[in-house]
Motif scaffolding. Structure first.
Motif, PDB file in Angstrom:
ATOM      1  N   ILE A 108       0.847  -1.204   0.000  1.00 16.76           N
ATOM      2  CA  ILE A 108       0.000   0.000   0.000  1.00 16.76           C
ATOM      3  C   ILE A 108       0.886   1.258   0.000  1.00 16.76           C
ATOM      4  O   ILE A 108       0.639   2.203  -0.742  1.00 16.76           O
ATOM      5  N   ARG A 109       1.944   1.232   0.815  1.00 18.15           N
ATOM      6  CA  ARG A 109       2.858   2.388   0.833  1.00 18.15           C
ATOM      7  C   ARG A 109       3.511   2.604  -0.527  1.00 18.15           C
ATOM      8  O   ARG A 109       3.679   3.728  -0.980  1.00 18.15           O
ATOM      9  N   MET A 110       3.883   1.496  -1.192  1.00 17.33           N
ATOM     10  CA  MET A 110       4.483   1.609  -2.531  1.00 17.33           C
ATOM     11  C   MET A 110       3.539   2.325  -3.496  1.00 17.33           C
ATOM     12  O   MET A 110       3.943   3.194  -4.253  1.00 17.33           O
ATOM     13  N   LEU A 111       2.276   1.903  -3.458  1.00 20.77           N
ATOM     14  CA  LEU A 111       1.299   2.490  -4.384  1.00 20.77           C
ATOM     15  C   LEU A 111       0.996   3.944  -4.024  1.00 20.77           C
ATOM     16  O   LEU A 111       0.727   4.767  -4.896  1.00 20.77           O
ATOM     17  N   ARG A 112       1.046   4.263  -2.733  1.00 22.84           N
ATOM     18  CA  ARG A 112       0.769   5.640  -2.297  1.00 22.84           C
ATOM     19  C   ARG A 112       2.074   6.420  -2.175  1.00 22.84           C
ATOM     20  O   ARG A 112       2.513   6.768  -1.088  1.00 22.84           O
ATOM     21  N   GLY A 113       2.671   6.690  -3.330  1.00 23.55           N
ATOM     22  CA  GLY A 113       3.929   7.426  -3.363  1.00 23.55           C
ATOM     23  C   GLY A 113       3.765   8.731  -4.126  1.00 23.55           C
ATOM     24  O   GLY A 113       2.752   9.431  -3.986  1.00 23.55           O
ATOM     25  N   PHE A 114       4.744   9.027  -4.990  1.00 26.82           N
ATOM     26  CA  PHE A 114       4.788  10.335  -5.652  1.00 26.82           C
ATOM     27  C   PHE A 114       3.652  10.549  -6.647  1.00 26.82           C
ATOM     28  O   PHE A 114       3.305  11.666  -6.957  1.00 26.82           O
ATOM     29  N   THR A 115       3.087   9.440  -7.160  1.00 24.47           N
ATOM     30  CA  THR A 115       1.932   9.577  -8.052  1.00 24.47           C
ATOM     31  C   THR A 115       0.769   8.762  -7.493  1.00 24.47           C
ATOM     32  O   THR A 115      -0.087   8.283  -8.222  1.00 24.47           O
ATOM     33  N   GLY A 116       0.746   8.608  -6.177  1.00 24.77           N
ATOM     34  CA  GLY A 116      -0.221   7.733  -5.516  1.00 24.77           C
ATOM     35  C   GLY A 116      -1.672   8.120  -5.723  1.00 24.77           C
ATOM     36  O   GLY A 116      -2.566   7.286  -5.575  1.00 24.77           O
ATOM     37  N   TYR A 117      -1.919   9.389  -6.068  1.00 29.08           N
ATOM     38  CA  TYR A 117      -3.312   9.827  -6.247  1.00 29.08           C
ATOM     39  C   TYR A 117      -3.767   9.675  -7.701  1.00 29.08           C
ATOM     40  O   TYR A 117      -4.925   9.941  -8.020  1.00 29.08           O
ATOM     41  N   ALA A 118      -2.880   9.222  -8.583  1.00 25.92           N
ATOM     42  CA  ALA A 118      -3.293   8.882  -9.946  1.00 25.92           C
ATOM     43  C   ALA A 118      -4.267   7.706  -9.864  1.00 25.92           C
ATOM     44  O   ALA A 118      -4.062   6.788  -9.069  1.00 25.92           O
ATOM     45  N   GLU A 119      -5.305   7.742 -10.683  1.00 24.09           N
ATOM     46  CA  GLU A 119      -6.427   6.808 -10.554  1.00 24.09           C
ATOM     47  C   GLU A 119      -6.020   5.338 -10.351  1.00 24.09           C
ATOM     48  O   GLU A 119      -6.487   4.681  -9.426  1.00 24.09           O
ATOM     49  N   VAL A 120      -5.126   4.832 -11.202  1.00 24.61           N
ATOM     50  CA  VAL A 120      -4.771   3.403 -11.136  1.00 24.61           C
ATOM     51  C   VAL A 120      -4.128   3.048  -9.794  1.00 24.61           C
ATOM     52  O   VAL A 120      -4.506   2.062  -9.149  1.00 24.61           O
ATOM     53  N   PHE A 121      -3.177   3.879  -9.361  1.00 27.45           N
ATOM     54  CA  PHE A 121      -2.491   3.600  -8.095  1.00 27.45           C
ATOM     55  C   PHE A 121      -3.428   3.824  -6.904  1.00 27.45           C
ATOM     56  O   PHE A 121      -3.409   3.083  -5.925  1.00 27.45           O
ATOM     57  N   ARG A 122      -4.244   4.864  -7.030  1.00 28.74           N
ATOM     58  CA  ARG A 122      -5.159   5.189  -5.935  1.00 28.74           C
ATOM     59  C   ARG A 122      -6.139   4.042  -5.702  1.00 28.74           C
ATOM     60  O   ARG A 122      -6.306   3.569  -4.579  1.00 28.74           O
ATOM     61  N   SER A 123      -6.782   3.577  -6.769  1.00 33.13           N
ATOM     62  CA  SER A 123      -7.798   2.537  -6.581  1.00 33.13           C
ATOM     63  C   SER A 123      -7.152   1.217  -6.159  1.00 33.13           C
ATOM     64  O   SER A 123      -7.707   0.488  -5.334  1.00 33.13           O
ATOM     65  N   ALA A 124      -5.966   0.930  -6.691  1.00 35.51           N
ATOM     66  CA  ALA A 124      -5.291  -0.316  -6.285  1.00 35.51           C
ATOM     67  C   ALA A 124      -4.932  -0.277  -4.806  1.00 35.51           C
ATOM     68  O   ALA A 124      -5.140  -1.257  -4.074  1.00 35.51           O
ATOM     69  N   GLY A 125      -4.410   0.868  -4.355  1.00 31.27           N
ATOM     70  CA  GLY A 125      -4.036   1.017  -2.941  1.00 31.27           C
ATOM     71  C   GLY A 125      -5.267   0.948  -2.042  1.00 31.27           C
ATOM     72  O   GLY A 125      -5.252   0.296  -0.988  1.00 31.27           O
ATOM     73  N   ASP A 126      -6.342   1.620  -2.474  1.00 31.91           N
ATOM     74  CA  ASP A 126      -7.569   1.640  -1.665  1.00 31.91           C
ATOM     75  C   ASP A 126      -8.173   0.245  -1.545  1.00 31.91           C
ATOM     76  O   ASP A 126      -8.668  -0.147  -0.486  1.00 31.91           O
ATOM     77  N   LYS A 127      -8.120  -0.502  -2.654  1.00 36.14           N
ATOM     78  CA  LYS A 127      -8.661  -1.856  -2.654  1.00 36.14           C
ATOM     79  C   LYS A 127      -7.893  -2.742  -1.658  1.00 36.14           C
ATOM     80  O   LYS A 127      -8.495  -3.483  -0.883  1.00 36.14           O
ATOM     81  N   LEU A 128      -6.580  -2.610  -1.681  1.00 36.38           N
ATOM     82  CA  LEU A 128      -5.763  -3.382  -0.739  1.00 36.38           C
ATOM     83  C   LEU A 128      -6.045  -2.977   0.702  1.00 36.38           C
ATOM     84  O   LEU A 128      -6.104  -3.815   1.603  1.00 36.38           O
ATOM     85  N   ALA A 129      -6.227  -1.671   0.912  1.00 37.19           N
ATOM     86  CA  ALA A 129      -6.481  -1.178   2.276  1.00 37.19           C
ATOM     87  C   ALA A 129      -7.825  -1.700   2.773  1.00 37.19           C
ATOM     88  O   ALA A 129      -7.974  -2.035   3.951  1.00 37.19           O
ATOM     89  N   LYS A 130      -8.815  -1.777   1.847  1.00 40.55           N
ATOM     90  CA  LYS A 130     -10.162  -2.200   2.219  1.00 40.55           C
ATOM     91  C   LYS A 130     -10.198  -3.685   2.571  1.00 40.55           C
ATOM     92  O   LYS A 130     -10.909  -4.102   3.466  1.00 40.55           O
ATOM     93  N   THR A 131      -9.418  -4.480   1.826  1.00 40.23           N
ATOM     94  CA  THR A 131      -9.434  -5.923   2.064  1.00 40.23           C
ATOM     95  C   THR A 131      -8.407  -6.334   3.117  1.00 40.23           C
ATOM     96  O   THR A 131      -8.140  -7.504   3.300  1.00 40.23           O
ATOM     97  N   SER A 132      -7.833  -5.328   3.787  1.00 43.35           N
ATOM     98  CA  SER A 132      -6.841  -5.579   4.826  1.00 43.35           C
ATOM     99  C   SER A 132      -7.403  -6.507   5.891  1.00 43.35           C
ATOM    100  O   SER A 132      -8.493  -6.263   6.403  1.00 43.35           O
ATOM    101  N   PRO A 133      -6.684  -7.569   6.226  1.00 46.52           N
ATOM    102  CA  PRO A 133      -7.204  -8.482   7.240  1.00 46.52           C
ATOM    103  C   PRO A 133      -7.214  -7.829   8.622  1.00 46.52           C
ATOM    104  O   PRO A 133      -6.488  -6.912   8.871  1.00 46.52           O
TER     105      PRO A 133
END
Lengths: 437, 262
Positions: free
Chosen positions: B237-262
């Motif tokens: 999640i930290r990798m995806l939320r970096g210098f371009t983390g708010y770009a749609e592809v990275f943002r949604s991928a990071g959010d999806k991982l955060a949501k499915t966090s155990p």
């Protein structure tokens, strides 16, 4: 700049301070020929680095803090790795230490050449830009561009790219250069050493306003080296401390007109001066021989208290950076390991290094997972902010009877002499001048 | 080209580090010939004189993070024939967009002694969230050849040729062994647009995505591969939320991982 009459007061607005990194303004108010108020207005939108660093892994920190400044990213990387290594008890070997100095030399060269030739020299020669200056001084501008390019070339080699290099990590480097790659740069650096000395001659021949306030100069100090990466912090009024004491001695104040904090001496609330002029005044005897000779023969007497002459100090440091870089290139041995092993544990550490613009302090606390819990960053421009205001307060009474354009020119020239990096300290500098009637 | 007919170039800065506009001044070999072809009409970092708009080409650095920024970017758009964003801040919101996942009020209190003095928006957003953008240059920072390519293309009237494929292809071209396959180092290269020269893998480390998402990324497959091979979810999640983390592809991928966090 615009003038208007309203309620018996004359208001002069100078919209933008130009040829600085970032944007901001100066507010000057005078009544009945007396100076009433001076403020450096900084409205650069805050970016909250110290807040969002929390929760990041320590190894991400040098990549992230580099983004505070596109002109001096290496400085941010250096202060962060030293502070984090202090927190983790890591001590990289002598080869890594020298490579870091070499990387810093590259950034000083790039940043100083940019400031001397493209931003500051046009002030003294009466041009609005280096491009305009190039029409009459093509050789100088071309020399400046080549000097800058050589600094960038070394940054490219050591870091992959000049802006936001990718090689620096806590413990050392992800990759170190081969000896033969560095040797290829030697010829450029020999040319650069000569060109840097010509730069000293050129800028010391400029005409400077007479202006020599009393200052407390502050810089990093090392027993045998011109200050870059370490070790203590000293001042011209006898301060000599370890960086761990920094936050007891210096205090950041938050003022309404600036998103950049203002640093002052904690005990007496006074301003102080960091940057090339402070470094040179405090560490003259640590300059390498060619740089010291250039400083001695240029007709300036050191220590120098004229902030406008920072451009000369910057040029002397350019000589030093080339001289030191050549020495490091010649002595370079590829280290067996590019970085030290790190045992992650909780800890806290701080460091001060010398960015091109002056002392840069970082402190971090990390947890046992290696994640940042607290971060504090004090950029050089924040430390000079109050000093620049004090200078304007002292300088402006002597020029208040001049035309507005001249007041604006002198004010901008003074502020620009500090090479403020408003992006670092935050930005948006509008210059406003109210002249009461 | 005669001075009268040169296209007018403007450079504007919003919330940023100045590194992308510095790329223009880093055209050491080309700078003086560039000003023969275009008139630098507004560029505060480089010259004191400013010329009135409208401008033929406007380069915009930085993200929008204050109410004044929103007003200003609309004025800039009105003055500009072509508006080109330069860099990760202008194109994706920048590293300062990390606030978009946090409470900005808490951020203000953490950094400033007197929060009442600070005016800031809750989010740091790309220029395209506010006005139409004609072309976007990615990178944190952009490199100077992207600027040269886009200006040359505009001057001769063709489309700019800039790669949209992934960093992986650049590694292959460069002859860099895959750091992820051979070294087990997590690398955003497969999702990230080329243009940097595949620097990080050449320096023995994983790509951190500073050129933003490539044209046809598959973030689910990428995340699945890394998770299966032992990269902790929080690190991913930290990798995806970096210098371009708010770009749609990275943002949604990071959010999806955060949501499915155990």
């Amino acid at each position: 700049m615009a003038g208007e009459m309203a309620k018996g007061e004359k208001t002069v607005k100078i919209e933008y301070l130009t040829r600085v990194e970032g944007e901001g303004g100066i507010y000057v108010r005078a009544e009945g020929g007396e100076l009433r108020d001076v403020k450096l207005n900084i409205f650069e939108p805050p970016r909250f680095f110290e807040a969002f660093l929390r929760g990041r892994h320590f190894q991400e920190v040098p990549d992230i803090t580099a983004r505070i400044c596109g002109i001096c990213p290496v400085a941010y990387q250096m202060s962060s790795v030293h502070a984090l290594e202090a927190a983790l008890g890591v001590r990289p070997g002598p080869e890594i230490r020298m490579l870091r100095r070499l990387l810093y030399c590259a950034e000083w060269i790039e940043s100083h050449a940019l400031h001397i030739y493209l931003l500051n020299a046009p002030d003294f020669l009466g041009y609005e830009s280096a491009v305009a200056m190039a029409a009459d001084h093509p050789q100088e501008v071309e020399r400046g561009l080549r000097l800058k390019k050589i600094g960038n070339g070394l940054l490219d080699l050591l870091g992959g790219r000049a802006t936001h290099p990718v090689s620096v990590c806590v413990g050392g480097f992800y990759k170190v250069p081969r000896r033969k790659e560095l040797e290829k740069l030697r010829e450029d650096f020999l040319w650069g050493l000569e060109a840097a000395q010509e730069t000293v001659t050129w800028v010391s021949g400029l005409t400077f306003p007479e202006f020599t306030p009393e200052y407390e100069f502050v810089s990093v100090s090392h027993p045998t080296e011109y200050p870059m990466n370490e070790r203590r912090i000293i001042s011209s009024v006898g301060l000599n401390i370890d960086p761990v004491e920094y936050e007891q001695i210096f205090l950041e104040e938050h003022v309404a007109h600036s998103t950049a904090l203002h640093s002052v001496r904690a005990d007496r609330g006074s301003s102080y001066f960091v940057g090339p002029l402070a470094r040179l005044n405090l560490n003259f005897d640590k300059l390498l021989p060619r740089a010291q000779a250039a400083a001695r023969s240029c007709g300036v007497s050191w220590p120098c208290h004229n902030p406008f002459m920072s451009i000369v100090a910057r040029a002397v440091e350019l000589v030093h950076a080339f001289e030191e870089a050549l020495g490091i290139i010649d002595a370079y041995r590829e280290p067996a390991a590019s970085r030290a092993e790190i045992q992650v544990h909780a800890g806290e550490g701080c460091a001060a290094t010398e960015a091109p613009r002056g002392l840069l302090y970082h402190r971090y606390r990390i947890n046992d997972q290696g994640l940042v819990e607290a971060a504090k960053i004090v950029p050089p421009t924040s430390q000079n902010m109050r000093r620049m205001e004090d200078d304007l307060r002292q300088l402006l009474p002597g020029v208040l009877n001049q035309p507005d354009a001249e007041i604006a020119r002198v004010s901008e020239n003074l502020v620009r002499s500090y090479d403020p990096c408003i992006s670092c300290s935050t930005h948006f500098l509008k210059l406003r001048f109210d002249r009461g009637r | 080209m005669s001075p009268e007919t040169r296209p007018k170039l403007a450079v504007y800065k919003f919330s940023s580090c100045d590194g992308c506009q510095l790329a223009i001044l880093s055209l050491e070999d080309e700078l003086l010939s560039l000003v023969g072809e275009v008139e630098i009409a507004y560029f505060l970092e480089a010259r004191s004189q400013t010329l009135e708009g409208p401008y033929d080409v406007t380069l915009v650095e930085g993200s929008v993070s204050t109410a004044e920024d929103i007003e200003r970017i609309h004025k800039v758009r009105e003055q500009s024939k072509y508006l080109i964003t330069i860099g990760a801040c202008a194109t994706a919101g920048g590293i300062q967009a990390l606030r978009n996942w946090a409470d900005v009020g808490e951020f203000v209190r953490a950094v400033y002694a007197t929060p009442a003095y600070i005016n800031t928006l809750e989010q740091s957003t790309p220029i395209s969230a506010h006005v139409a953008v004609d072309f976007e240059l990615n990178g944190c920072p952009i490199n100077k050849y992207q600027i040269l390519e886009v200006l040359t293309a505009l001057l001769v009237g063709r489309a700019p040729h800039l790669p949209r494929h992934s960093v992986c292809l650049e590694c292959k071209r460069r002859g860099t062994s895959c750091v992820m396959v051979l070294g087990g180092i997590p690398c955003l290269g497969p999702l990230t647009q080329a243009g940097c020269g595949a620097l990080c893998p050449a320096y023995n480390r994983g790509c951190y995505g500073c050129f933003g998402p490539m044209e046809s990324p598959n973030p689910d497959s990428f995340a699945g591969f890394l998770l299966k091979n032992g990269t902790p979810r929080a690190e991913l999640i930290r990798m995806l939320r970096g210098f371009t983390g708010y770009a749609e592809v990275f943002r949604s991928a990071g959010d999806k991982l955060a949501k499915t966090s155990p």
